[in-house]
Structure formats: C-alpha cells, structure tokens
Write a protein that holds these residues in place. Structure first.
Motif, PDB file in Angstrom:
ATOM      1  N   SER A  94       0.866  -1.130  -0.049  1.00  6.07           N
ATOM      2  CA  SER A  94       0.079   0.080  -0.077  1.00  6.07           C
ATOM      3  C   SER A  94       0.822   1.105   0.094  1.00  6.07           C
ATOM      4  O   SER A  94       0.692   2.253  -0.771  1.00  6.07           O
ATOM      5  CB  SER A  94      -1.030  -0.017   1.013  1.00  6.07           C
ATOM      6  N   LYS A 100      -6.468   0.081  -1.830  1.00  5.70           N
ATOM      7  CA  LYS A 100      -7.176  -1.050  -0.921  1.00  5.70           C
ATOM      8  C   LYS A 100      -7.885  -2.144  -2.107  1.00  5.70           C
ATOM      9  O   LYS A 100      -8.054  -3.195  -1.646  1.00  5.70           O
ATOM     10  CB  LYS A 100      -8.272  -0.704  -0.329  1.00  5.70           C
ATOM     11  N   ARG A 179      -8.617  -3.776   5.029  1.00  4.58           N
ATOM     12  CA  ARG A 179      -9.163  -2.371   4.584  1.00  4.58           C
ATOM     13  C   ARG A 179      -9.150  -1.536   5.698  1.00  4.58           C
ATOM     14  O   ARG A 179      -8.938  -0.409   5.658  1.00  4.58           O
ATOM     15  CB  ARG A 179     -10.696  -3.011   4.370  1.00  4.58           C
TER      16      ARG A 179
END
Lengths: 676, 254
Positions: A94, A100, A179
């Motif tokens: 990330s 995501k 998430r």
C-alpha cells in the motif's frame, strides 16, 4: 495493468509464506476430503441394503453437519492468523502505491488459489479414499461389500457448494481485516509495543470457578435423561473455563511465582517464568483450543469404541432371550390376565410348530404407574396442566408392581409377602424408607432386592426414568387402587405390561423368521383390543441394528478424531512457528548478555515441556470428569460396563498422548530452526 | 600489563556462497589500560562494530589475538565463552537490548541470576548502581513504559552490576535525543572516574569528546589516535573535528 499480474503476486506471496500456507492448504484438502466421504456415505445410498445401514447413514448425515460447522470455524480462525502475519507485506504494497481495491484483488486471487487447490486435491482425495472408507465402514458394521467404484455427483456438488461458501466468507473476512487499517498501522502491526500481561485476578479466579462448576455439574448428574440436558451445560462451562484458566489463570500463576523471589530468581526459572507469562497471554487461546480438541477426541473415541467393542454386551442386556414378545395396555381390566395366559399358550404353540424347543421361559405381567417421587412417596397425580416440557425429569419415577407368585415362579425365588407389604428393588441412588407410599396406599418395605433388579429388567439402571420394582401380594388387588388416576388427556395412568421371553434352540435365520411370524400372530390376536403397543423381537434381528448403529458411531468417531487431531497439529505448528519468530530476538539478546547456549536450550526445553503438558494434561482431567456422565449416557444405549469404558478411555488417552508428543517433537524442530 | 590488548586483528567476511570476500578489518592493534575511557571512531562501514564484536568475543577474528587480562579470547572454549563474557564484560548497545518480558529490575538482574546469585545479594549490588544512575524509582517498570534515556540507563546498570573488567559500548547514544545523550555521557564519565574501564564505539564527535583517548579507524586499520591530556571536553571535541575533516578529505596521517 497486465493481465495475470494479480494472480502472480498472489501466488508469489503464498509461495514466500509457504511455511505458513502449506499446512493451511493441507487442512483444507483434508477437510474437503472428509466432508466428501461423509456426504458420500450418508447421502449417496451406497449403504442402503447393508444391515443396520439406515442408522449408520443417519450417523454420517449428522457427521456431515458437524464437519461443516467445524470447517467453517477452523478455516476462518486459521485464515485470520495467516492474514495477521502478513499485514506488513500488505502495508508495504500500500505504501508502494496500491490502493485497497488492488490489495483486495490480490486477496481474491489468493483465496481463489487456495479454493482451487483445496477443492481440487480434496475432492480427488475424497473420491479416491471414499471406496476405502466404504469398505472399512461396511466391514465395521458387518455388511457385505460391493467392489464397483462409484462417484456421487450429488456429493461432489454439495462439497463444492459448502466449501465455496466457506471460502467466500474467509475472503470477505480477510478483506475486512486489511481494509480497516492504514498502511503505517499495517507495517507496524507486528512491532506494536507490547504491554506486559497483567495478572487478572477476576478472570483467573472466575475461570477456575467456571471450570469447577462444570466439573461439579458433570459429577452431580444422576439420571441419564437429565444427563443429556445438563451435559451440554457442563460442556459449555468447561470450555469457557478452559479458555479463561489458560488465558488469565496462567498469567496469574506466573505472577504469583514471580512474587516468590527464592523461586523466581533462579537460572532455570527466571527466563521461563517471565516469558511464560507473555506466551500464555498470546497463546492461551491456542492452548485452550488444543485442549478442547483433544478432550473431544478422547471423549468421542473412548465412548464410541466402548460401545462398538461392547455391542454384544448391549445386545445381550437388552435382549436376554432369543425371542421376546411384549404387549402394553393402559387401564385396568380383569380379563387381561386370562388374555395374557391365552397369548402365552398361542405363541408357544406357534413356536413349537416351527420346530422350537422352548427353554428359559419367562412370562409374566406387571402393572406400572408413574409420578413424582420424593421422600419415599410417589405422587401419582401429575398436574393436569403440566406440560411435558416442564416436567422435572430428576423426580419422575416409575413404579412396577409384580405379583410375588409370578416373581418366584419366573426368577426362581421363595419370597413371601403379606398384604400391605412389599419387597423393593431399585437403583442405588434412589432413597427408600421403611414405608413406601404409592398414591394413597402405604407399603411396608420388608426387604430390598436392589441387586436382583437386572434379572427383571437388564436395562433397569439405564432407563430414562428410574424404575422402582415392588414385589407385592396379589398384584390385581394392588392395581385396583390406581384405577381412578388419569393423565391430562383423561387417559388412565395405570398400565399393564405383559412379557413373554424364551429361548428356542433355533438357528439365527430360524429365530428371525419365528419372531416375525409371532409378530403377525400377536397382531391378529390383539388388533382392535385397544393395546397401545405390542411387538415380538428376536435377539438376532436386533444384532444388525446394534452393530450398525455402534459401528457407525465408532467409524464417525474415528473420522472426526482424525480431523480434530490434524487441526490440533496445525494449531501446534502455527504456535511453534510464531513463537519461534518472537523468541528469536529475545534469545539473541540473552546470548549477548551472557546466557550460554546450554542455558538457552534448557530454558526452551522447560518451556516447551510445560506448554506441551498443559493441554494434554488438562484434556485428561476433563476426560476423567466426563467419564461418569459418558457412562450414564452409554447406559441409554444399554451399555453397563464402566471397566470397559475406563479401559478404552485409558487406551485412547495413551494413544492420543503418544501421537501428540510425536507431533510436538516434530514441530518443535521448526521452532529450533527459527530460533537458532 | 595492559587490561586489553588487540594484536593484528584481521577479519574477512565471505559472502554466503563463498564468492566475494570483504575485508572488514585489515590490521588493527591497540591496547587499553586499566581505568581508561577509550572511544573508537569511524564512519559507517569502517569496521568499528566488527571490531567491537571481536573484542566482545561475539565474533572471532580471521587473524590476530585479543587478550583480556592475560587471557587470550581465542583459547576459550565455545561452551565457556558466554560465561566468560558474563563474568568479565559489560555491554551497552545502541538499541538497549532490554527484554520486554522483564521489568527493568529483572533485566538488570539477568546476568546475576545467570551467575546463580541470591536475591539478597542482587538487591545489595543494585542499590548503589541504581542510586548513581538515577533509576531507583523506575525499577519496577517495564521497558515499554519508560523513555529511551531511561532504558539506556537501565542497560548501563545491567552492564555494571557484574562489576566487569571492561564495559563495551556500541553507539550508546545512537538512539537517544541530545538531552538524554548528554546525561548518558555524563554518567559514563562519572562511572569512569569511579575506576571503571570503558571502551566505546561511536561515530559521534560529541560522544567521543567525553573519552580520555580517541582512536580513529579508517578502511580497516587504526588511522590515528588522540590523547586528551589536559584538554577540556570542548578542546578535545575541536581536535576530533579537525581529525574527522582530515579523514574525510582523505589526507594522510599527520
């Protein structure tokens, strides 16, 4: 982005984490395979036509339900552990610019790969092994074996549907976990400063109390009928107690040990006690799960193997004679006695016509009346508003009146009983005073025949509600006292039980044929006379059902035990690996500060040994407390053999312990490799 | 006789498959006298941590010997080396190396427990050290509950409690803010004045300016050394800075 990018990353990620993913895949495959086998045996109809196949397939159907639930819970739990260990990796993705959704896609492909391998290999293994399982199963229940190989489409489809559902849930859960965390949180997930575990007195003591309560209930259960209801309560208490004790109680114990300076500040205790506190906080739940699984295996295997090996005992207990006829009618009727005599004559005549040589003739009748029993008094009037669901089964008892002349004739005694007196026989745990009052009629208890009741009814101790046998003078006279009692449907409470049991000297098939023809004879004579129940059974015809049921249970017990054992292995393995990574840095420091390699090895050994012994030791204690209840439940099946149960329990504990030790030995290798 | 003597230390690292070899230390010789406070300086990659590891018997040199009070570290058997380290050396690390499973007190006790000391003795030994280091009131806390400076002071206490021949410190101020660094360096000087020999590896001129002698390492050899003499910390700092500038410009030894 190039097609195939995500699958590639997903595959790469799994390969890199092979040490964690391989066992997970193996579990998936095994679960799919066992699910298929159970479903195949339960639903595809291969068992039809085997003797006792009906009850056995029923067991398999129940087993399919159990394994669905277990797979869901276990795979879910394992997957969360795996994702937790990989948070850093996802955080890195990330930071490198993946959003995501991209990560979700990687997770999707990972789940897809797991799904594909798990179901593919699992189904292949399941189909391959199903024949073997079928053969083993058929052998166990004594059925004939077919040798053609078959694949059940229904089972394949059901396996696909069930496990696709489970994997879908797993996928959603892993997306959820990744998430709701920022990249930095993800990267640092494994470095979060760890608080020292606080000793939680409340939880620790509560755990012991809950565990104790579970044990107490288990020991207190007296009646098999209430056993079923209380047993689940006790099981839940013990499970909760195990978790609390291992998570909070163990930390508490470590803290108490640390308070004792003389004990704590010794080379061999110092490191182990303090790191144990940490370890138990993290791994208490894992150890508790292992302990529960081991307990389940032990209880399951020892009870089903006791049943299976004792099925002949059960059979003989339940059907003491080759042929047994029974009839039951509610209410009082003078003509019943002569009807009974006529039935007896007719049946024996019919039997002799088929070539039977009648021996061990035991024909008699008894009157039964039920009610609440307390303080040597049976209160016959069940409240007419009382719903069955509110009946206190611990208090319900059944009085069975037998005439002293019949008793002496059938069982070969020379007892004498005057009017107003009774010989009383009952299970040990029912208290009877000098006078036993049934309804409004008091009987003076002139003698006890407690140790002879199994002659009358071999299953007396295991009946759903306790039976109290009363040998009385002139049973007809006594029975007339209870004509007026009616239940809430207005039916009479008094029941007339007629028994006709005898041996024939015929061969197996002859006995089965005789029983069915006598059944027809009973039907022709009693049909339309208002009898609530009548039948004729033979020892031989019932054997198949017994062996089918117990063999099915045993087979199921073995399959589920294998599954639970493998799950145990997986938990132990993950525990070792994760502990290894944790301890690596710790032992590095200790070595720098002057701990010798030997000290370290000793400390590891002592910790390992403790952590190894806790679950299996606790599981054995659980088993010990469960045995009295299990014994009472087995009585419902007609097995009255505590020594046999003890023996199978001992053997199972030993085998299980050996296997567990082996697994621990092997997995601790993984630990050492990481640490050193 | 010197307390510590390093003679012709050479260390060659081989890559995993034996291909390329890297010479971390070429030829290092020096001595440390009793009661000295020596700083070893050098840039990243100059080999100073390698040298410290060798002095600490955590690593073995490819060539050369290290002699501590007449004992050649190379002759100690592997199984005895941890005990030797525990009894004779005290360590202070850049990242503290405290165990998070122990309270500060228990972290400090660790070497004594390993040596089999009684709780009463340990308590007696800790009291003056805790007093001197100013950590008496945080002993019951856990590492995660205290600041970096406090952790490092606890680590110093752990190094001191065995009354070691020499304290080996590896970038002890590396993970500390400047205030904590100053406090720690002050403590080192205090401890040194009480007679404790200290050998510190650092790349901070500020830290090195506390010492009584500074060795400079470059490209695997001892390049230069400065004695404090009568100089103040500030003057020594100036000398060190000059030397570092010279080193950076690649000049020869004066």
């Amino acid at each position: 982005m190039k097609a195939g990018f995500y699958p590639k990353i997903a595959g790469e990620g799994m390969r890199r984490n092979g040490r964690l993913y391989a066992p997970f895949l193996v579990t998936c495959i095994l679960m799919v395979a066992i699910y298929y086998i159970l479903h195949f045996l339960g639903y595809s109809g291969v068992m039809e036509g085997m003797p006792g196949g009906g009850t056995a397939t029923m067991m398999m159907k129940i087993g399919t339900g159990v394994i669905t639930l277990f797979s869901l819970i276990f795979l879910f739990y394992t997957q969360s552990t795996l994702i937790r260990g990989r948070k850093k990796e996802f955080g890195l993705y990330s930071i490198l610019g993946m959003n995501k959704r991209n990560i979700g896609r990687i997770l999707f492909f990972e789940t897809l790969i797991t799904w594909g391998i798990g179901l593919g290999c699992g189904l292949a293994a399941g189909v391959g092994l199903s024949k073997l399982a079928e053969l083993g199963f058929a052998k166990m229940i004594g059925g004939s074996v077919r040798y053609e190989f078959s694949v059940s489409a229904v089972s394949v489809i059901m396996t696909l549907v069930t496990f696709t559902g489970i994997f879908l849930l797993i996928y959603l859960n892993s997306v959820r976990q990744v998430r709701f965390a920022s990249p930095i949180e993800l990267v640092r997930a494994d470095k979060a400063g760890e608080k020292p575990p606080k000793a939680n007195w409340i939880l620790g003591v509560l755990g012991l109390a809950v565990l104790g309560a579970g044990y107490y209930i288990a020991l207190r259960i007296r009646q098999p009928m209430s056993a079923l209801m209380w047993f689940f309560g006790a099981v839940i208490l013990v499970i909760v107690g195990t978790y609390l004790v291992l998570i909070a109680g163990s930390v508490l114990l470590c803290r108490i040990l640390q308070k004792n300076k003389k004990y704590y500040y010794r080379t061999d205790h110092f490191v182990s006690v303090s790191s144990m506190a940490y370890r138990m906080k993290r791994n208490g739940a894992g150890l508790a799960s292992i302990c529960i699984l081991l307990t389940m295996i032990l209880v399951m295997l020892s009870s089903t193997s006791a049943l299976y090996t004792g099925s002949e005992d059960c059979l003989n207990a339940r059907y003491p004679n080759e042929i047994g006829a029974f009839a039951c009618k509610y209410g009082y009727d003078e003509s019943l006695v002569t009807l009974g005599e006529k039935l007896d004559r007719d049946l024996k005549q019919a039997a002799e016509e088929q070539g039977a040589a009648i021996t061990n003739n035991r024909t008699y009748y008894e009157y039964s009346i039920s009610g609440y029993y307390e303080n040597s008094r049976l209160d016959v009037v069940l409240n007419s508003k009382t719903n069955l669901a509110f009946i206190d089964y611990d208090k319900v008892a059944q009085i069975l009146f037998i005439d002293v002349n019949d008793y002496n004739r059938v069982f070969g005694y020379q007892e004498s009983v005057a009017p107003g007196e009774a010989l009383v026989g009952t299970a040990k745990n029912i208290e009877v005073g000098d006078v036993l009052t049934v309804g409004d009629v008091p009987f003076r208890v002139t003698g006890r025949i407690d140790d002879r009741i199994t002659e009358i009814d071999p299953t007396a101790g295991g009946a759903a509600s306790p039976g109290i046998f009363m040998i009385v003078n002139d049973v007809q006279e006594v029975a007339r006292n209870y004509i007026q009692y009616k239940d809430y449907n207005g039916e009479p409470m008094l029941a007339w039980f007629w028994y006709c049991r005898f041996d024939t000297g015929l061969d197996d098939e002859g006995q089965i044929a005789l029983a069915s023809s006598l059944g027809e004879k009973l039907n022709s004579e009693l049909d339309g006379l208002g009898f609530s129940n009548y039948y004729c059974e033979s020892h031989e015809a019932e054997r198949e059902d017994f062996v089918g049921t117990f063999g099915g249970l045993f087979f199921l017990g073995i399959l589920l035990s294998i599954l639970f054992l493998v799950s145990c292995v997986i938990i132990v393995y993950y525990k070792q690996v994760s502990e290894g990574f944790e301890d690596q840095a710790r032992f590095d420091i200790m070595q720098k500060v002057g701990m010798t390699k030997e000290d370290i090895r000793k400390s590891i050994h002592s910790q390992m040994r403790t952590v190894f012994l806790i679950p299996i030791g606790l599981a054995c204690i659980h088993l010990l407390f469960a045995l009295p209840v299990v014994n009472k439940l087995l009585m419902l099946f007609g097995l009255f053999n505590m020594p046999r149960l003890l023996a199978t329990a001992g053997i199972c504990a030993l085998l299980c312990g050996l296997f567990y030790a082996l697994v621990y030995k092997l997995t601790s290798g993984a630990y050492y490799r990481i640490v050193s | 006789m010197s307390l510590l003597e390093a003679k012709g230390i050479k260390k060659i690292y081989k890559t995993r498959f034996g291909g390329v070899s890297v010479e971390a230390l070429k030829n290092v010789s020096f001595t440390v006298e009793r009661g000295e406070y020596v700083a070893i300086m050098g840039e990243s990659g100059s080999g100073k941590t390698t040298l410290l590891n060798i002095l600490a018997a955590l690593d073995r040199p490819t060539e050369g010997t290290v002699i501590l009070e007449g004992t050649d570290l190379g002759t100690i058997r592997d199984r005895d080396i941890a005990r030797f380290r525990r009894d004779n050396l005290g360590f202070v690390f850049q990242d503290f190396n405290l165990l998070d499973t122990f309270s500060l007190e228990d972290n400090i006790y660790l070497p004594l427990v390993l040596a089999g000391k009684k709780p009463d003795e340990m308590k007696k030994a800790l009291a003056p050290i805790a007093e001197a280091l100013g950590i008496g009131d945080i002993l019951k806390k856990y590492p995660y509950e205290v600041s970096g400076g406090q952790k490092q002071r606890a680590a110093v206490a752990r190094a001191l409690i065995t009354d070691p021949r020499i304290i080996l410190a590896d970038e002890p101020t590396g993970a500390l803010d400047s205030k904590s660094s100053d406090e720690l360096l002050g403590l080192f000087q205090k401890v040194n004045r009480m007679g404790q020999t200290i050998l510190m590896v650092t790349h901070s001129a500020k830290a090195a300016s506390n010492a009584s002698r500074v060795l400079f390492i470059k490209d695997g050899t001892v390049f230069h050394q400065i004695y404090r003499g009568e100089a103040t910390d500030r003057q020594l700092y100036q000398k060190i800075s000059d030397t570092l500038t010279l080193l950076a410009q690649g000049g020869d030894r004066k």
